[in-house]
Design a protein around this motif. Structure first.
Motif, PDB file in Angstrom:
ATOM      1  N   TYR A 182      -1.029  -9.035   4.184  1.00 54.39           N
ATOM      2  CA  TYR A 182      -0.248  -7.901   3.678  1.00 54.39           C
ATOM      3  C   TYR A 182      -0.293  -7.809   2.156  1.00 54.39           C
ATOM      4  CZ  TYR A 182       3.699  -4.708   3.196  1.00 54.39           C
ATOM      5  OH  TYR A 182       4.504  -3.652   2.885  1.00 54.39           O
ATOM      6  N   ASP A 183      -0.545  -8.914   1.462  1.00 60.86           N
ATOM      7  CA  ASP A 183      -0.561  -8.929   0.004  1.00 60.86           C
ATOM      8  C   ASP A 183      -1.895  -8.471  -0.584  1.00 60.86           C
ATOM      9  OD1 ASP A 183       1.648 -11.764  -0.837  1.00 60.86           O
ATOM     10  OD2 ASP A 183       2.018  -9.753  -0.035  1.00 60.86           O
ATOM     11  N   TYR A 184      -2.868  -8.138   0.247  1.00 64.97           N
ATOM     12  CA  TYR A 184      -4.151  -7.645  -0.240  1.00 64.97           C
ATOM     13  C   TYR A 184      -4.148  -6.119  -0.213  1.00 64.97           C
ATOM     14  CZ  TYR A 184      -6.118 -12.323  -0.253  1.00 64.97           C
ATOM     15  OH  TYR A 184      -6.370 -13.637  -0.541  1.00 64.97           O
ATOM     16  N   GLU A 185      -4.550  -5.523  -1.331  1.00 64.78           N
ATOM     17  CA  GLU A 185      -4.481  -4.063  -1.468  1.00 64.78           C
ATOM     18  C   GLU A 185      -5.691  -3.340  -0.893  1.00 64.78           C
ATOM     19  OE1 GLU A 185      -2.299  -5.610  -5.241  1.00 64.78           O
ATOM     20  OE2 GLU A 185      -3.979  -6.245  -3.987  1.00 64.78           O
ATOM     21  N   TYR A 186      -6.843  -3.954  -0.926  1.00 64.21           N
ATOM     22  CA  TYR A 186      -8.071  -3.275  -0.521  1.00 64.21           C
ATOM     23  C   TYR A 186      -8.813  -4.106   0.521  1.00 64.21           C
ATOM     24  CZ  TYR A 186      -7.072  -0.822  -4.863  1.00 64.21           C
ATOM     25  OH  TYR A 186      -6.463  -0.116  -5.859  1.00 64.21           O
ATOM     26  N   TRP A 187      -9.416  -3.394   1.486  1.00 60.37           N
ATOM     27  CA  TRP A 187     -10.098  -4.049   2.603  1.00 60.37           C
ATOM     28  C   TRP A 187     -11.439  -3.400   2.872  1.00 60.37           C
ATOM     29  CZ3 TRP A 187      -8.211  -8.230   5.381  1.00 60.37           C
ATOM     30  CH2 TRP A 187      -6.900  -8.623   5.065  1.00 60.37           C
ATOM     31  N   GLY A 188     -12.380  -4.221   3.335  1.00 58.23           N
ATOM     32  CA  GLY A 188     -13.631  -3.701   3.836  1.00 58.23           C
ATOM     33  C   GLY A 188     -13.497  -3.296   5.290  1.00 58.23           C
TER      34      GLY A 188
END
Length: 123
Positions: free
Chosen positions: A108-114
């Protein structure tokens, strides 16, 4: 806007190796800590590895320690996950993610995803 594109997944026999890559757009790549997560069918997304902006801190989940190596090349805006001695339980969709701040192991603390890349390990 930061965009992430994974590559390098595939089908491999148990004991084999794969190298995942994640190309990241944007000019501030070194400001982001990067993480690899994976999600197997019917299971929650789980933390695999993370690396700080300049690569001085790398962390792994216990199940991959000694087998997986995460690295980054800030000149190429790319992170890597070298996976050795793969086992069937490593089968999952692998995602890379970028965070400016937060807990390294919390998705949840990551803003961007592949979009993810499939890794399948046959027994």
């Amino acid at each position: 806007q930061v965009q992430l594109v994974e590559s390098g997944g595939g089908l491999v026999q148990a004991g084999g190796s794969l190298r995942l890559s994640c190309a990241v757009s944007g000019r501030t790549f070194s400001r982001y800590a990067m993480g690899w997560f994976r999600q197997a069918p019917g299971k929650e997304r789980e933390f695999v590895a993370s690396i700080s902006g300049f690569g001085d801190r790398i962390r792994y989940t216990d199940s991959v320690k000694g087998r997986f190596t995460m690295s980054r090349d800030n000149a190429k805006n790319t992170v890597y996950l070298q996976m050795n001695r793969l086992q069937p339980e490593d089968t999952a969709v692998y995602y890379c993610a970028a965070q400016y701040s937060g807990s390294y192991y919390i998705a949840y603390d990551y803003e961007y995803w592949g979009q993810g890349t499939q890794v399948t390990v046959s027994s």
